[in-house]
Motif scaffolding. Structure first.
Motif, short mmCIF file in Angstrom:
data_model
loop_
_atom_site.label_atom_id
_atom_site.label_comp_id
_atom_site.label_asym_id
_atom_site.label_seq_id
_atom_site.Cartn_x
_atom_site.Cartn_y
_atom_site.Cartn_z
N GLY A 43 0.81 -1.21 0.00
CA GLY A 43 0.00 0.00 0.00
C GLY A 43 0.84 1.25 0.00
O GLY A 43 2.04 1.24 0.29
N GLY A 44 0.18 2.35 -0.34
CA GLY A 44 0.87 3.63 -0.37
C GLY A 44 1.54 3.89 -1.70
O GLY A 44 2.13 2.99 -2.30
N GLU A 45 1.45 5.12 -2.18
CA GLU A 45 2.09 5.49 -3.44
C GLU A 45 2.24 7.00 -3.48
O GLU A 45 1.34 7.73 -3.06
CB GLU A 45 1.25 5.02 -4.63
N VAL A 46 3.38 7.46 -3.93
CA VAL A 46 3.59 8.88 -4.19
C VAL A 46 3.81 9.03 -5.69
O VAL A 46 4.68 8.37 -6.26
CB VAL A 46 4.81 9.42 -3.42
N SER A 47 3.01 9.88 -6.32
CA SER A 47 3.13 10.01 -7.77
C SER A 47 2.56 11.34 -8.23
O SER A 47 1.70 11.94 -7.56
CB SER A 47 2.39 8.87 -8.48
N PHE A 48 3.02 11.80 -9.38
CA PHE A 48 2.39 12.93 -10.03
C PHE A 48 1.19 12.41 -10.81
O PHE A 48 1.32 11.53 -11.66
CB PHE A 48 3.37 13.64 -10.99
N GLU A 49 0.03 12.95 -10.51
CA GLU A 49 -1.17 12.57 -11.24
C GLU A 49 -1.28 13.37 -12.54
O GLU A 49 -1.84 12.90 -13.52
CB GLU A 49 -2.41 12.79 -10.37
N GLN A 50 -0.76 14.59 -12.50
CA GLN A 50 -0.66 15.40 -13.71
C GLN A 50 0.54 16.32 -13.56
O GLN A 50 0.88 16.75 -12.46
CB GLN A 50 -1.92 16.25 -13.93
N LEU A 51 1.17 16.64 -14.68
CA LEU A 51 2.25 17.62 -14.70
C LEU A 51 2.44 18.01 -16.17
O LEU A 51 3.00 17.23 -16.95
CB LEU A 51 3.53 17.07 -14.10
N TYR A 52 1.90 19.18 -16.53
CA TYR A 52 1.96 19.55 -17.94
C TYR A 52 1.96 21.06 -18.11
O TYR A 52 1.62 21.82 -17.21
CB TYR A 52 0.78 18.94 -18.71
N LEU A 53 2.37 21.48 -19.30
CA LEU A 53 2.28 22.87 -19.73
C LEU A 53 1.07 23.04 -20.63
O LEU A 53 0.75 22.15 -21.43
CB LEU A 53 3.54 23.28 -20.49
N LYS A 54 0.40 24.16 -20.48
CA LYS A 54 -0.77 24.48 -21.31
C LYS A 54 -0.45 25.71 -22.14
O LYS A 54 -0.03 26.74 -21.61
CB LYS A 54 -1.98 24.75 -20.42
N PHE A 55 -0.67 25.61 -23.46
CA PHE A 55 -0.40 26.70 -24.39
C PHE A 55 -1.72 27.13 -25.04
O PHE A 55 -2.32 26.36 -25.79
CB PHE A 55 0.58 26.25 -25.47
N ASN A 56 -2.16 28.34 -24.73
CA ASN A 56 -3.38 28.87 -25.35
C ASN A 56 -3.07 29.36 -26.76
O ASN A 56 -2.24 30.26 -26.95
CB ASN A 56 -3.94 30.02 -24.52
N LEU A 57 -3.74 28.76 -27.75
CA LEU A 57 -3.52 29.16 -29.14
C LEU A 57 -4.42 30.32 -29.52
O LEU A 57 -4.00 31.25 -30.22
CB LEU A 57 -3.78 27.97 -30.07
N ASN A 58 -5.68 30.26 -29.09
CA ASN A 58 -6.66 31.32 -29.34
C ASN A 58 -7.81 31.10 -28.36
O ASN A 58 -7.69 30.30 -27.43
CB ASN A 58 -7.14 31.30 -30.80
N ALA A 59 -8.91 31.81 -28.56
CA ALA A 59 -10.02 31.72 -27.62
C ALA A 59 -10.66 30.34 -27.60
O ALA A 59 -11.32 29.97 -26.62
CB ALA A 59 -11.07 32.78 -27.96
N ASN A 60 -10.48 29.55 -28.66
CA ASN A 60 -11.16 28.26 -28.78
C ASN A 60 -10.24 27.04 -28.72
O ASN A 60 -10.73 25.91 -28.70
CB ASN A 60 -11.95 28.18 -30.09
N GLN A 61 -8.93 27.23 -28.72
CA GLN A 61 -8.03 26.09 -28.80
C GLN A 61 -6.84 26.25 -27.86
O GLN A 61 -6.34 27.37 -27.67
CB GLN A 61 -7.50 25.92 -30.23
N TYR A 62 -6.41 25.13 -27.30
CA TYR A 62 -5.17 25.12 -26.52
C TYR A 62 -4.53 23.74 -26.62
O TYR A 62 -5.18 22.74 -26.97
CB TYR A 62 -5.41 25.52 -25.07
N ILE A 63 -3.23 23.69 -26.31
CA ILE A 63 -2.46 22.44 -26.37
C ILE A 63 -1.89 22.18 -24.98
O ILE A 63 -1.44 23.10 -24.30
CB ILE A 63 -1.32 22.55 -27.40
N VAL A 64 -1.91 20.92 -24.55
CA VAL A 64 -1.22 20.52 -23.33
C VAL A 64 -0.09 19.57 -23.71
O VAL A 64 -0.22 18.77 -24.64
CB VAL A 64 -2.17 19.86 -22.30
#
Length: 406
Positions: free
Chosen positions: A97-118
């Motif tokens: 039992g027990g675990e240490v982990s990153f559940e998420q770790l990312y950069l987010k780039f907003n392209l415009n009002a309707n689109q973004y990339i992670v």
């Protein structure tokens, strides 16, 4: 196969005017909406519960998870997001039992009002629970089993994904690429869970693609999503020695999912169906002897009602949700000729209980999980414990717990 799709169709056709539990405001939301050019946000979530097992006559308590969120907005175009998780309160050498982990770790780039990339370690949009996994946003102390074993929660891998929406239609979409799975790590009885890399020394010899479409009309949200990826990340020479194909999409896993959610006047409901196909399961079993199935499936439907909605909805944000959920899954639905059927993986759960939210970010929960499985296969019992009780196909679990996010 026809029975599987019939089950999914019945769940969706029985769907009527019910609503999804409101989503709590998170620190990630706060960072995204922050009007300043730069900002750093700290937040988190967690849950703990007590569980009584009727068959065993035992009880346990667990701080199931505690997660810290760290985010930073560099400017209006670029942000950083992360979730650091500790499961079961602590990790100790030599103990289960027990675990240490990153559940998420990312950069987010907003392209415009309707689109973004992670880009980085992110959770693809597959199912309902993966993206909306805060414990105060779902009913019941435990996550539903369909989106725990058939669609592994929380399924994160390294890659890049595009998120977008259309101006002319109420449609959101995603398309992404990430590392694939490891079929050598598949474990009997846990679906795809142990085949994930989760950002740790992931093989990039095999890759996967994911995509989703969300459609909004009034209070209804409908989604379809899919995953297709290879599971053989070893070299061609080693794959040949194991009798496996090699390449980007060798020994592929294909997963399809559809779900519906609706929100209106205190009623709540959601329905989801999913199926997994592993067409080269026979070759995987021959190479690793891990009893991989050719087909897995799952479906569930949940309805609920906020008992306080008519009384105090306009005066106070409190909620008291009475709910019932029916889950059906089979991690051994179809097996290859060199597999061994396991009836205990044909499972049905009926969960009912109450969720009290004094505010949106705090939940106090009480529920009963009624369990039924197929019969145990004696061929899978190796070196049985002489003191072990006979396998029981029915059981009841009583859960009491709390959850929070900020």
């Amino acid at each position: 196969m026809q029975k599987i799709f019939t089950l999914i169709l019945l769940l969706f056709s029985s769907f009527s005017v019910f609503a999804q539990q409101p989503v709590a405001t998170t620190s990630e939301d706060s960072l995204s909406r922050n009007l300043s050019k730069t900002s750093t946000t700290i937040g988190g979530y967690g849950n703990a519960f007590y569980q009584r097992n009727s068959n065993l006559g035992t009880s346990r308590m667990d701080l199931e998870r505690g997660v810290l969120f760290f985010g930073h907005k560099f400017n209006n175009q670029i942000s950083f997001f992360s979730e650091l998780e500790i499961e079961d309160a602590k990790v100790a050498g030599g103990q289960n039992g027990g675990e240490v982990s990153f559940e998420q770790l990312y950069l987010k780039f907003n392209l415009n009002a309707n689109q973004y990339i992670v880009a980085g370690l992110f959770i693809p949009r597959i199912g309902i629970l993966n993206e909306n996994h805060l414990p105060n946003t779902f009913n019941g102390n435990e996550r539903n089993y369909v989106e725990t074993f058939i669609i592994p929660a929380t399924w994160r891998e390294l890659g890049v994904s595009l998120y977008g929406s259309l101006n002319s239609l109420p449609i959101n979409y995603t398309v992404g690429i990430m590392n694939g799975l490891n079929s050598g790590a598949f474990t009997h009885g846990t679906g795809l869970i142990d085949g994930r890399f989760e950002g740790r020394n992931a093989s990039a010899n095999n890759l996967a693609v994911t995509a989703s479409l969300q459609y909004y009309v009034g209070d209804l949200k409908a989604q379809v999503s899919g995953y297709y990826g290879g599971t053989v990340g070893v070299s061609k020479r080693k794959a040949d020695s194991l009798g496996l194909n090699s390449g980007t999409f060798a020994a592929p896993v294909a997963l399809g999912e559809a779900d519906l959610q609706y929100a209106h006047n205190g009623f709540s409901a959601k329905a989801l169906g999913t199926i997994v196909s592993i067409k080269d399961a026979q070759s995987i079993n021959r190479a690793y002897a891990n009893n991989t199935p050719e087909t897995e499936y799952g479906a569930y439907a949940e309805v609920g009602y906020d008992l306080l909605y008519a009384l105090i909805h306009h005066k106070h944000p409190q909620q008291l949700i009475l709910f019932v959920r029916d889950e059906k899954l089979d991690m051994n639905a179809k097996i290859p000729s060199n597999g061994v059927i396991d009836g205990t993986l044909d499972q049905n759960y009926v969960v009912t209980g109450l969720t009290y939210l004094p505010i949106r970010n705090i939940a106090l929960k009480a529920d009963v999980r009624i369990v039924h499985t197929g019969e145990q296969n004696p061929s899978l019992i190796i070196n049985p414990n002489p003191a072990a009780l006979p396998y029981q196909q029915n059981n009841n679990l009583i859960n009491l717990g709390m959850a929070f996010s900020f």
